[in-house]
Design an enzyme around this catalytic site. Structure first.
Site, mmCIF file in Angstrom:
data_model
loop_
_atom_site.group_PDB
_atom_site.id
_atom_site.type_symbol
_atom_site.label_atom_id
_atom_site.label_comp_id
_atom_site.label_asym_id
_atom_site.label_seq_id
_atom_site.Cartn_x
_atom_site.Cartn_y
_atom_site.Cartn_z
ATOM 1 N N GLY A 1 0.394 6.208 -0.040
ATOM 2 C CA GLY A 1 1.745 6.693 -0.285
ATOM 3 C C GLY A 1 2.732 5.560 -0.077
ATOM 4 O O GLY A 1 2.394 4.519 0.499
ATOM 5 N N GLN B 1 10.682 1.658 2.138
ATOM 6 C CA GLN B 1 9.683 0.618 2.379
ATOM 7 C C GLN B 1 9.809 -0.548 1.398
ATOM 8 O O GLN B 1 9.231 -1.610 1.635
ATOM 9 C CB GLN B 1 8.271 1.203 2.297
ATOM 10 C CG GLN B 1 7.957 2.168 3.436
ATOM 11 C CD GLN B 1 6.526 2.659 3.348
ATOM 12 O OE1 GLN B 1 6.232 3.591 2.614
ATOM 13 N NE2 GLN B 1 5.622 2.016 4.069
ATOM 14 N N CYS C 1 0.230 2.549 8.086
ATOM 15 C CA CYS C 1 1.484 2.446 7.340
ATOM 16 C C CYS C 1 1.593 1.034 6.773
ATOM 17 O O CYS C 1 1.362 0.064 7.495
ATOM 18 C CB CYS C 1 2.661 2.751 8.264
ATOM 19 S SG CYS C 1 4.252 2.706 7.420
ATOM 20 N N LEU C 2 1.945 0.945 5.497
ATOM 21 C CA LEU C 2 2.084 -0.375 4.868
ATOM 22 C C LEU C 2 3.189 -1.196 5.532
ATOM 23 O O LEU C 2 3.193 -2.419 5.417
ATOM 24 C CB LEU C 2 2.374 -0.217 3.372
ATOM 25 C CG LEU C 2 1.236 0.414 2.554
ATOM 26 C CD1 LEU C 2 1.712 0.701 1.141
ATOM 27 C CD2 LEU C 2 0.002 -0.471 2.550
ATOM 28 N N HIS D 1 4.227 12.094 6.325
ATOM 29 C CA HIS D 1 4.424 10.679 6.652
ATOM 30 C C HIS D 1 5.504 10.066 5.751
ATOM 31 O O HIS D 1 6.399 9.356 6.238
ATOM 32 C CB HIS D 1 3.080 9.950 6.493
ATOM 33 C CG HIS D 1 3.118 8.476 6.755
ATOM 34 N ND1 HIS D 1 2.432 7.883 7.788
ATOM 35 C CD2 HIS D 1 3.746 7.466 6.095
ATOM 36 C CE1 HIS D 1 2.658 6.566 7.773
ATOM 37 N NE2 HIS D 1 3.448 6.292 6.747
ATOM 38 N N GLU D 2 5.432 10.357 4.443
ATOM 39 C CA GLU D 2 6.389 9.737 3.505
ATOM 40 C C GLU D 2 7.794 10.319 3.679
ATOM 41 O O GLU D 2 8.782 9.572 3.615
ATOM 42 C CB GLU D 2 5.916 9.903 2.056
ATOM 43 C CG GLU D 2 4.578 9.277 1.734
ATOM 44 C CD GLU D 2 4.405 7.863 2.240
ATOM 45 O OE1 GLU D 2 5.397 7.109 2.308
ATOM 46 O OE2 GLU D 2 3.266 7.513 2.607
HETATM 47 NI NI NI Z 1 4.289 4.488 6.006
#
Ligand code: NI
Length: 187
Positions: free
Chosen positions: A47, A52, A104-105, A146-147
């Site tokens: 996601g 981000q 998480c990215l 999360h998103e």
């Molecule tokens: Ni994340």
């Protein structure tokens, strides 16, 4: 199309509530969606949320493939195709919370166990402006929570009950003997 730089924890854009999108069909939003899709694919993410990629807009992308579901016959609510959701809203269907691993990215290299509602409903607009309304369970429910948290300036460590399980993904093998396998992708 372009692969965008991903903001990492510490950059203020990740802590600011994102702005609602007035018109999903705006060419600028359409370009953002295409670039986010390319960025998420390149990063092998489950996601991605617009903050981000340094954009204060309520836009998220995610997918919940069948291979991520529990058991051999996943419930339809556990699985979601690649989805773009604009101005999303979540309704929790239960007070229950279930812990599982997340990454998480924007927090590369780490994993943590995060309590999430196992069953939710969500709604929002697709990239064409048409409404989307779904029930979600399992990983599908987790990735959406999360998103949407990203759109409110919340990162997964904020949700953890204990930082004991905030670990480097290279050390997961030490805990996997005791717990269910961790998911590989970040979001
Ligand atoms: Ni994340």
């Amino acid at each position: 199309m372009a692969i965008l730089k991903i903001a990492r924890m510490g950059h203020p854009v990740l802590r600011r509530p994102a702005e609602p999108v007035a018109d999903p069909t705006d060419p600028d939003i359409q370009r953002l969606i295409r670039d986010m899709a390319e960025t998420m694919t390149d990063a092998n993410g489950a996601g991605l949320a617009a903050p981000q990629v340094y954009r204060s807009a309520r836009v998220i992308l995610f997918h919940a493939p069948a291979m991520r579901a529990e058991g051999e016959e996943p419930a339809p609510t556990e699985v979601a195709p690649f989805t773009v959701l604009i101005n999303p809203e979540i309704t929790m269907d239960t007070q229950e919370r279930v812990e599982d691993w997340e990454g998480c990215l924007s927090i590369p290299g780490l994993r943590g166990r995060v309590p999430r509602a196992p069953q939710i409903r969500y709604r929002g607009l697709g990239p064409d402006g048409a409404p989307i309304e779904r029930e979600a369970t399992g990983f599908h429910a987790r990735v959406v929570q999360h998103e949407v948290d990203h759109l409110d300036g919340v990162l997964y460590p904020d949700r953890m009950k204990s930082l004991d399980s905030l670990i480097f993904e290279t050390e997961l093998r030490h805990v996997l003997a005791k717990q269910a396998p961790a998911h590989k992708e970040s979001a």
